[in-house]
Motif scaffolding. Sequence first.
Motif, PDB file in Angstrom:
ATOM      1  N   ASN A 192       2.404   7.114  -6.690  1.00  0.00           N
ATOM      2  CA  ASN A 192       1.509   8.679  -7.553  1.00  0.00           C
ATOM      3  C   ASN A 192       1.981   9.959  -7.198  1.00  0.00           C
ATOM      4  O   ASN A 192       0.935  11.132  -7.497  1.00  0.00           O
ATOM      5  CB  ASN A 192       0.010   8.850  -6.339  1.00  0.00           C
ATOM      6  CG  ASN A 192      -1.081   7.453  -6.080  1.00  0.00           C
ATOM      7  OD1 ASN A 192      -0.998   6.574  -7.198  1.00  0.00           O
ATOM      8  ND2 ASN A 192      -1.366   7.045  -4.998  1.00  0.00           N
ATOM      9  N   ASP A 226       4.018  12.124  -0.975  1.00  0.00           N
ATOM     10  CA  ASP A 226       2.757  12.921  -1.020  1.00  0.00           C
ATOM     11  C   ASP A 226       2.438  12.957   0.729  1.00  0.00           C
ATOM     12  O   ASP A 226       2.761  11.950   1.165  1.00  0.00           O
ATOM     13  CB  ASP A 226       2.434  11.348  -1.686  1.00  0.00           C
ATOM     14  CG  ASP A 226       0.600  12.394  -1.789  1.00  0.00           C
ATOM     15  OD1 ASP A 226       0.558  12.737  -1.862  1.00  0.00           O
ATOM     16  OD2 ASP A 226      -0.228  10.648  -2.969  1.00  0.00           O
ATOM     17  N   ILE A 262       0.268  -0.954  -0.135  1.00  0.00           N
ATOM     18  CA  ILE A 262      -0.005   0.171   0.474  1.00  0.00           C
ATOM     19  C   ILE A 262       1.289   0.814  -0.023  1.00  0.00           C
ATOM     20  O   ILE A 262       0.266   1.817  -0.875  1.00  0.00           O
ATOM     21  CB  ILE A 262      -0.997  -0.652   1.495  1.00  0.00           C
ATOM     22  CG1 ILE A 262      -2.161  -1.050   1.546  1.00  0.00           C
ATOM     23  CG2 ILE A 262      -1.659   1.753   1.225  1.00  0.00           C
ATOM     24  CD1 ILE A 262      -2.314  -1.317   2.529  1.00  0.00           C
ATOM     25  N   ARG A 263       1.683   1.582   0.625  1.00  0.00           N
ATOM     26  CA  ARG A 263       2.964   2.819   0.941  1.00  0.00           C
ATOM     27  C   ARG A 263       3.311   2.159  -0.659  1.00  0.00           C
ATOM     28  O   ARG A 263       3.473   3.679  -0.957  1.00  0.00           O
ATOM     29  CB  ARG A 263       3.627   2.192   2.071  1.00  0.00           C
ATOM     30  CG  ARG A 263       3.538   2.527   3.218  1.00  0.00           C
ATOM     31  CD  ARG A 263       4.506   2.320   4.724  1.00  0.00           C
ATOM     32  NE  ARG A 263       4.384   2.163   5.491  1.00  0.00           N
ATOM     33  CZ  ARG A 263       4.027   3.181   6.473  1.00  0.00           C
ATOM     34  NH1 ARG A 263       4.249   3.907   5.852  1.00  0.00           N
ATOM     35  NH2 ARG A 263       3.539   3.554   7.380  1.00  0.00           N
ATOM     36  N   TYR A 301      -1.514   8.061   5.675  1.00  0.00           N
ATOM     37  CA  TYR A 301      -1.344   7.066   6.017  1.00  0.00           C
ATOM     38  C   TYR A 301      -0.777   6.002   6.830  1.00  0.00           C
ATOM     39  O   TYR A 301      -1.121   4.889   7.689  1.00  0.00           O
ATOM     40  CB  TYR A 301      -1.497   6.188   4.616  1.00  0.00           C
ATOM     41  CG  TYR A 301      -1.481   4.750   4.387  1.00  0.00           C
ATOM     42  CD1 TYR A 301      -2.663   3.894   4.766  1.00  0.00           C
ATOM     43  CD2 TYR A 301      -0.545   3.953   4.913  1.00  0.00           C
ATOM     44  CE1 TYR A 301      -2.209   2.762   5.003  1.00  0.00           C
ATOM     45  CE2 TYR A 301      -0.335   2.760   4.827  1.00  0.00           C
ATOM     46  CZ  TYR A 301      -1.357   2.008   4.792  1.00  0.00           C
ATOM     47  OH  TYR A 301      -1.266   0.572   5.249  1.00  0.00           O
ATOM     48  N   ILE A 303      -0.664  11.934   1.338  1.00  0.00           N
ATOM     49  CA  ILE A 303      -1.493  10.965   1.440  1.00  0.00           C
ATOM     50  C   ILE A 303      -1.153   9.541   2.210  1.00  0.00           C
ATOM     51  O   ILE A 303      -0.997   9.026   3.280  1.00  0.00           O
ATOM     52  CB  ILE A 303      -2.202  11.002   0.412  1.00  0.00           C
ATOM     53  CG1 ILE A 303      -2.679  11.363  -0.187  1.00  0.00           C
ATOM     54  CG2 ILE A 303      -2.882   9.245   0.523  1.00  0.00           C
ATOM     55  CD1 ILE A 303      -4.292  11.380  -1.847  1.00  0.00           C
ATOM     56  N   SER A 304       0.535  10.016   1.748  1.00  0.00           N
ATOM     57  CA  SER A 304       1.557   8.610   2.130  1.00  0.00           C
ATOM     58  C   SER A 304       1.828   8.955   3.589  1.00  0.00           C
ATOM     59  O   SER A 304       1.729   7.633   4.402  1.00  0.00           O
ATOM     60  CB  SER A 304       2.652   8.637   2.110  1.00  0.00           C
ATOM     61  OG  SER A 304       2.147   8.342   0.085  1.00  0.00           O
ATOM     62  N   LEU A 311       0.744   4.211  -3.002  1.00  0.00           N
ATOM     63  CA  LEU A 311       0.620   5.650  -2.333  1.00  0.00           C
ATOM     64  C   LEU A 311       2.189   7.050  -3.025  1.00  0.00           C
ATOM     65  O   LEU A 311       1.673   7.457  -3.496  1.00  0.00           O
ATOM     66  CB  LEU A 311       0.756   6.131  -1.646  1.00  0.00           C
ATOM     67  CG  LEU A 311      -0.664   5.448  -0.512  1.00  0.00           C
ATOM     68  CD1 LEU A 311      -1.077   5.161   1.076  1.00  0.00           C
ATOM     69  CD2 LEU A 311      -1.596   5.746  -1.219  1.00  0.00           C
TER      70      LEU A 311
END
Length: 312
Positions: free
Chosen positions: A163, A186, A156-157, A192, A188-189, A160
Motif C-alpha cells: 500500500n 507505512d 498480511i504484512r 499492525y 499502519i504496518s 500492507l
Amino acid sequence: MSDANQFQPNITDGLQYQGLLGLVLFSTLTTMPCCVFLFINGTMLFTLRSKTVFRETSRYILLYNLLFADTLLLLHSQLMYLLAACRITLTYPVCGALTMLADLTTVISPLTLVVMCLERYVAVCYPLRHATFITIRNTGVAIIVVWAFSLLNVLIRVILLLNFPFEELQSLQMTDFCGKESIMLDPISDLYGKAYTYFLFVSAGVVIASSYIGVMIAARSASTDKASARKARNTLLLHLVQLGLSLSSTIYYPLLIAISEVLDRIIFVRIQIVIYVCIIICPRCLSSLIYGLRDQTIRPVLVYHLCCQRRR
C-alpha cells in the motif's frame, strides 16, 4: 517511526569511527558465538533425526520444528548484523524479503511452544487419551497449521507493505541498513506489527500458564502419576522461560534507542554487542540446548554427537 529511522544510521557509526580493526574485532565477537551456537543447533537437529524414537515421538518432532525455526532466525540475525556493521545497504524488495523471513520464523517459535505445552497437558491430565489425540499425523497437522498461520501473518504484512507509494521514492535503494523498522514505511504496518506481536505473546503466555495450572491441579489427584506430573510441570516452566527468551528479541531496537540517548557512541557500540549476543543470539540456542540436556533420552545421544562421536 521517525525516531527509529533517525536511530538506524547510529547503530554502526561507531564501528566505522573505529576503523577497519574495530569492525573486524566487533564482527568477530558476534560471529564466533554465533558459529558455536549454530554448531550446537545443527548437532541437535541431527540428533533429533538420528533415531527412530525421536522421529516417531510427537514432542521430539515439535522440538525439531522449534529448533529449526530458531536456527533459521539465528542465521538471519547474524547476516543482518554483518550487513549493518559493514554498512552494506540493500534495495527495498530484498530487504522486505529478508524481513518477512524473520517475521515467519519469529512467529513459529511461540506457536510451537503452545503446541508443546498442550501436548504435555494432555499427557498428564488425560493420560488414557494421549495416545489417541497425540499421534504422528495430528502432530504433522499441528505443525502445518503453525506454519500456515505464520505465512498468513507474512502475507498480511506484504499486503500492507504494497500500500505504500513506492513510486514516490527517488530510488528503491535504501539509504539506511536493512531492518524491520526501516522497512515499515507505512504507519499502519508498524501498528499492525506491534498489535500482532502483543497478541501473539500474550495469548501464548496465557495458554502456557493455563496448562501449568491444569497440571498443578491434576498433580493433586490421587489417580495422577506424581513423577510424571512433576516432570510436566518443570517442562511447562521451561517453555514459559523459552517464551520469555523469544519475547526478548522484540525489545532489542527500543532498548538500543533508549541507551543511545544517554551514552557515548563508543561505549554504546560495545554495549550494543553485549545486548545483541545476550538477546538475539543466546536465546536461539540455550533454550533448546537446555531442553535437550535435561531429557534423559536425548542427552546421551546429543553428548555423543557433540563430542564428535568419541566415546570416553
